[in-house]
Design a protein around this motif. Structure first.
Motif, PDB file in Angstrom:
ATOM      1  N   GLN A   1      18.304 -54.964 -15.486  1.00 38.37           N
ATOM      2  CA  GLN A   1      18.145 -55.884 -14.360  1.00 38.37           C
ATOM      3  C   GLN A   1      19.371 -56.670 -14.000  1.00 38.37           C
ATOM      4  O   GLN A   1      20.402 -56.295 -14.774  1.00 38.37           O
ATOM      5  N   LEU A   2      19.536 -57.529 -12.986  1.00 32.24           N
ATOM      6  CA  LEU A   2      20.800 -58.068 -12.233  1.00 32.24           C
ATOM      7  C   LEU A   2      20.767 -59.365 -12.227  1.00 32.24           C
ATOM      8  O   LEU A   2      19.749 -60.126 -11.775  1.00 32.24           O
ATOM      9  N   ILE A   3      21.912 -59.864 -13.027  1.00 29.60           N
ATOM     10  CA  ILE A   3      21.903 -61.328 -12.859  1.00 29.60           C
ATOM     11  C   ILE A   3      23.119 -61.844 -11.931  1.00 29.60           C
ATOM     12  O   ILE A   3      23.961 -60.842 -11.992  1.00 29.60           O
TER      13      ILE A   3
ATOM     14  N   THR B   1      24.669 -57.033   0.995  1.00 27.72           N
ATOM     15  CA  THR B   1      24.264 -55.683   1.148  1.00 27.72           C
ATOM     16  C   THR B   1      24.739 -55.067  -0.261  1.00 27.72           C
ATOM     17  O   THR B   1      23.905 -54.264  -0.821  1.00 27.72           O
TER      18      THR B   1
ATOM     19  N   SER C   1      17.973 -50.936 -11.198  1.00 26.37           N
ATOM     20  CA  SER C   1      16.700 -50.959 -11.596  1.00 26.37           C
ATOM     21  C   SER C   1      16.107 -49.784 -11.408  1.00 26.37           C
ATOM     22  O   SER C   1      14.952 -49.439 -12.475  1.00 26.37           O
TER      23      SER C   1
ATOM     24  N   GLU D   1      21.542 -53.518  -7.172  1.00 21.85           N
ATOM     25  CA  GLU D   1      20.323 -54.014  -7.848  1.00 21.85           C
ATOM     26  C   GLU D   1      19.347 -52.382  -7.694  1.00 21.85           C
ATOM     27  O   GLU D   1      18.653 -52.214  -8.757  1.00 21.85           O
ATOM     28  N   LYS D   2      19.471 -51.868  -6.607  1.00 23.81           N
ATOM     29  CA  LYS D   2      18.683 -50.727  -6.600  1.00 23.81           C
ATOM     30  C   LYS D   2      19.004 -49.799  -7.589  1.00 23.81           C
ATOM     31  O   LYS D   2      18.189 -49.006  -8.367  1.00 23.81           O
TER      32      LYS D   2
ATOM     33  N   ILE E   1      25.063 -56.266  -3.246  1.00 23.82           N
ATOM     34  CA  ILE E   1      24.134 -56.658  -4.332  1.00 23.82           C
ATOM     35  C   ILE E   1      22.587 -55.670  -4.176  1.00 23.82           C
ATOM     36  O   ILE E   1      22.148 -55.342  -5.137  1.00 23.82           O
ATOM     37  N   GLU E   2      22.353 -55.688  -3.069  1.00 29.30           N
ATOM     38  CA  GLU E   2      21.238 -55.049  -2.778  1.00 29.30           C
ATOM     39  C   GLU E   2      21.189 -53.666  -3.311  1.00 29.30           C
ATOM     40  O   GLU E   2      20.392 -53.190  -4.057  1.00 29.30           O
TER      41      GLU E   2
END
Lengths: 338, 338
Positions: free
Chosen positions: B92-94, B77, B87, B83-84, B79-80
Motif C-alpha cells: 500500500q502507499l501512504i 501522475t 499494489s 501506486e499501480k 503517484i498513480e
DNA sequence: GAACAAAACGTTTGCGCAAACGTTTTTCTC
DNA sequence: GAGAAAAACGTTTGCGCAAACGTTTTGTTC
C-alpha cells in the motif's frame, strides 16, 4: 539492535512506565525525572515504534482513501485537501486507486479495513449497495465521498448534482436551444444518475422533446468524451452539457480542433475543474459549474475523524453546493441553492 | 468481540499454529485440516489483524511517498504509477504532502520512518543533504525520486535535466534567437540547478551574452510564472524556456491573454505535462520536453521494493531520458541521449 | 516387531508498548 | 509524631500473531 523503551528506562534509571508516561504525558512525572528520560532518549536516539503502539492501542492514526482515479484533477485536489486536514490533525493518509474497477475496490477495502487504517473514505465505483456493504466490518468508520448510496447506513459528503444541471437546461432552453445533448459519466454512479435525471426533468419541464441519442455516457477516462461528441454532433446539437471536468477539457479541445466555436456555433455548459487550463482560457464562452472540491475534501476529513473518534456518532449527510458561473455575466458568480 | 486466531483454532479443533500456517502457507497442513480451518474462518468471519501481523513480523507492506505537491499533475501522475506498481506487488502507499515546506518534510519523514512504513520514496524539497540525511534512521530503505542529492548514499530515480535544456538553447540560437529567457523552478532543487547550469553553458557555447535578468525562478505553485514572465517580457525576449509543466501552462495562457502569439511573436520551449490540455492545444507551436513520468514512478516502485527486500543491495542510480519534440517536425519525436 | 524416519500437528514465547494495578515516599493535619 | 492523603514512581500484563521448538502419530525397513 533496535532501541526500545526499556533501553531508555535502564539508562535513565527509571521504569518503562515512567518513560511511557513521560512521552505520552499520561501521568504526572516530576521535571527532574522527565529531564533524565529525555536525556536518555536523546542519547540513544530512541523513537517509539509506531507498529507496536498501533498494536497496543488499536489506533493507527491512518485514514484510508479509496479513489477511482488519482490522476484526475478532481480527485487529486480532493486528496490534497483531505491530506491537509488529516495531517493537521495528526493522521496520515493511505491512498488506494481503483481505476473505476470494482474488483480492485473490493480488494482494497478488505485490505484496509483489516486493521490497517482507523477509518475509510470511499468514492465508490460500485452501483450495488449490498455488494459494497458486505465489505465493511460492522461498526467500521466509513464516510462516502462524492458518490453515495441510497441508504442512510454511512455518513456521506457530496455535492448537489440535480440543481446545476436543471438550471443549465433551463438557461439553454431560454436562450432558444432545442436540441440539447448531454455527456454524463459512468451510468452506474449516483452522481451521473442524478445529473441525467435532472436533465430529463428539465427537458420535460421546458417542453423540449426527449431523444435517447442526446444522452451519452463517457467513463471520465482519457479520450472518452470524443466518441460521445461525435455521436452528439452527428445529431446536430444546439448545445452540449458535460458532466465532468476532464471530459469538459476534452470537449473544448475537440471542438476547437474541429473548428467549432463555442457560443457562436454551439452552446456549452460544463462541470469544470476550477483551475484547469482550458477553463481559464474558455471561461468567458461557456457556463461553468464549479464544484467546491476543497470544501468537499475538508468536510470528508472532518467527518471521518469525527466517526473515528466517536463511532456512535449519528449518521451525517452533507451536501455541498456548486458554484454556477454563467458566461453572459463574466465575473458574476451565483450559488445554486440545493 | 474481535475474532482472533485462537477463536478459529478452537472452533476448528486445532492449534493456533496450524491456523497461522494454514493462512500463510508456511508449513505443511493436511488438506482435511485445511478444510476445517477455512470452514471455521468463514463461519466466524475471521480476518487476520494487520496491526498485530506488522508488529510481529516487522513488515507493514506499506511504502511512504513524500511529495512536494500532490495536486501538481507531474506528481499526481507519478503517484498513480507508483501506486499501480506497489499494489500489484502487495504493497500500500501512504502519501505525505510537504507543499515544498522543509519543516513539513522533516515531520513527515520522521513520522513515517518510525515504524509506519517499510520504505520511503522522497521527492525532497531540501537543499542541504546533511539536514535530510539526519532524518533517516541508519539502514532505512530510501529512494530519492526526481530530486536528488550530490552523494551516493541513497538510491535514486530521476530524469536527465541537462541535455534537454542545452539542446533547447542551441535550437533557439540556431533559429536566430539572441535574448533567451528561462524560468526555472525552486532554485534550491537539484533539477533546477542542473537545468539552469545547462542553460548557462549552452548560452556560452552558442556565444550568446549572459544576462542575469534573463534567468527567473518560480516556485511551481499557482500563479508563480506570471511574475517571471512580466520581468522577462520587460527585457524583450526572443524566446523563453520554461522548466516545469504547471508553469508552462500558465505561461501559454498568460501570453495568449496578452495577445502574444507563440512562434510568431516569441519562441517557446518547455517542459510540459504530457496530457495537459494546453499542451494538446499548443503542441504545434512550441518545442516540448516530455518527461517519462510513468516510467519514473514505476522505476521508483521497483527500486524501493528491491531495497526493502534486500537492504544490502548496492546503491542504484537511474537516470531516465525525456522526449524532445520539436515543433518544426510535428509528429516526429526524438530522444535526447543522456 | 524393534528402530528409525517422516509426516502432521501442538505448546510456548516474545515482539514493544500502554496502562491497570501496586508500592513507596513525602507532605500535611491536629 | 500518628495517621491519612497526595505525590511520584515501579511491576506486570496482555494486545494477536508468527515461528521456534517440541511432541505424537503413521509409515517403513530389516
Amino acid at each position: 539492535m533496535k532501541v526500545t523503551i526499556s533501553d531508555v528506562a535502564k539508562l535513565a534509571g527509571v521504569s518503562t512506565a515512567t518513560v511511557s508516561h513521560t512521552i505520552n504525558n499520561t501521568r504526572y512525572v516530576s521535571s527532574e525525572t522527565k529531564e533524565k528520560v529525555y536525556r536518555a532518549i536523546a542519547e540513544l536516539g530512541y523513537t517509539p515504534d509506531a507498529s507496536a503502539r498501533s498494536f497496543r492501542t488499536g489506533k493507527k492514526k491512518i485514514i484510508g482513501f479509496i479513489v477511482p482515479d488519482i490522476a484526475n484533477k478532481f480527485f487529486a485536489t480532493m486528496i490534497e485537501s483531505v491530506e491537509k486536514y488529516l495531517s493537521a490533525n495528526g493522521y496520515q493518509l493511505i491512498i488506494a486507486n481503483t481505476r473505476e474497477n470494482m474488483e480492485r475496490e473490493e480488494t482494497n477495502v478488505r485490505l484496509l479495513t483489516a486493521g490497517m487504517v482507523d477509518g475509510l473514505l470511499v468514492a465508490s465505483t460500485m452501483e450495488d449497495f449490498q455488494r459494497f456493504d458486505a465489505l465493511i466490518p460492522t461498526g467500521f468508520p466509513v464516510v462516502l465521498v462524492d458518490r453515495i448510496f441510497d441508504t442512510k447506513k454511512f455518513s456521506s459528503v457530496c455535492v448537489s448534482n440535480f440543481q446545476p444541471i436543471y438550471r443549465s437546461v433551463c438557461r439553454l432552453a431560454a436562450k432558444g436551444d432545442r436540441r440539447i445533448g448531454i455527456i454524463g459519466g459512468l451510468p452506474r454512479l449516483s452522481s451521473t444518475k442524478e445529473r441525467i435525471s435532472a436533465y430529463r426533468q428539465a427537458m420535460a419541464d421546458c417542453a423540449l422533446p426527449e431523444e435517447e441519442g442526446l444522452i451519452q455516457y463517457g467513463d471520465s477516462m482519457e479520450k472518452s468524451a470524443q466518441g460521445c461528441l461525435d455521436r452528439l454532433l452527428e445529431r446536430g446539437c444546439d448545445a452540449i452539457i458535460v458532466c465532468q471536468g476532464l471530459m469538459a477539457s476534452e470537449t473544448i479541445i475537440y471542438l476547437h480542433q474541429k473548428g467549432i466555436q463555442l457560443s457562436r456555433d454551439i452552446d456549452l455548459v460544463s462541470f469544470v475543474d476550477y483551475d484547469s487550463e482550458v477553463y481559464t482560457l474558455y471561461a468567458d464562452q461557456m457556463d461553468s459549474i464549479i464544484q467546491p472540491v476543497e470544501e468537499l475534501g475538508q468536510a470528508a476529513g472532518e467527518q471521518i475523524l469525527k466517526r473515528v473518534e466517536d463511532p456512535e456518532a449519528p449518521i451525517f449527510e452533507k451536501v455541498l453546493t456548486s458554484a454556477y458561473k454563467p458566461y453572459s455575466q463574466p465575473g458574476s458568480w451565483s450559488h445554486s441553492d440545493r
